[in-house]
Design an enzyme around this catalytic site. Structure first.
Site, short mmCIF file in Angstrom:
data_model
loop_
_atom_site.label_atom_id
_atom_site.label_comp_id
_atom_site.label_asym_id
_atom_site.label_seq_id
_atom_site.Cartn_x
_atom_site.Cartn_y
_atom_site.Cartn_z
N GLU A 21 0.80 -1.59 -0.12
CA GLU A 21 -0.59 -0.05 0.31
C GLU A 21 0.83 1.66 0.34
OE1 GLU A 21 -4.28 -0.96 2.65
OE2 GLU A 21 -2.13 -0.55 3.64
N HIS A 59 3.12 2.98 7.00
CA HIS A 59 3.82 4.26 7.76
C HIS A 59 5.08 3.88 8.81
CE1 HIS A 59 -0.20 4.75 6.49
NE2 HIS A 59 -0.19 6.47 5.74
#
Length: 199
Positions: A21, A59
């Site tokens: 992602e 992240h």
């Protein structure tokens, strides 16, 4: 002991890890600041053992790359032991005009006070990316069954598959942020690793 899962945290070279992602740059910067403030990464990244595809932690990985880390703390897992689901993607009502033009809508209906667009086909994820690149910001990602805010546009891509996740990562074309929801208690492992060991 039956029913007990042991997690071993390993240090993996950052360059070996393949995110499936995309990440949100502002969120990655927040995570980087938190790592610097704490001096540690608190939760390891969840990684598919055979391919080094990042299942959870895009992240954290982006933050570690920003900080110049050579290694990332990771738990390597057998993908077959991890559940996989998707999210309800919430946008402002202003995204509707572009959504009608871009998204492969199979069905439209009311979901609480929001308009829901259920999508069809794996190309849905590329269409969602195109919608976001037009400036329509993802406001929230909600688990299925949630009630979205009124007057919102809710986009529901097809349930992602393991094959889609692996293909996105290994093909270098990550899915939009918050496309998948990997389900395993290993995501909750708290195992701080000092940043100094990762540089």
């Amino acid at each position: 002991m039956q029913g007990v899962e042991y997690a071993f945290v390993r240090l993996v070279e950052v360059g070996r890890l393949l995110p499936h992602e995309e990440f949100v740059p502002s969120r990655a910067r927040e995570v980087a600041r938190s790592i610097l403030r704490l001096g540690a990464v608190l939760r390891p990244i969840l990684v598919e053992a055979n391919t080094y595809v990042v299942l959870d932690g895009a992240h954290r990985l982006a933050a570690l790359r920003m900080l110049g880390a050579r290694y990332a703390p990771a738990i390597l897992v057998d993908y077959a032991s991890v559940g996989l689901g998707g999210w309800l993607r919430v946008y402002g009502a202003g995204a509707l005009r572009d959504a009608r033009d871009l998204l492969p809508v199979a069905r439209a209906y009311r979901l609480g006070g929001a308009l829901a667009l259920e999508l069809e086909g794996e190309d849905s994820y590329a269409a969602v990316r195109a919608l976001e690149r037009l400036g329509h910001r993802l406001l929230a990602a909600l688990p299925p069954g949630s009630v979205p805010p009124p007057n919102a546009l809710v986009v529901i891509p097809p349930r992602p598959t393991r094959e889609l996740v692996l293909r996105a990562a290994m093909g270098g074309e990550p899915l939009p942020p918050k496309s998948t929801r990997h389900l395993t208690p290993l995501k909750n492992v708290y195992s701080p690793v000092p940043l100094s060991e990762l540089l």
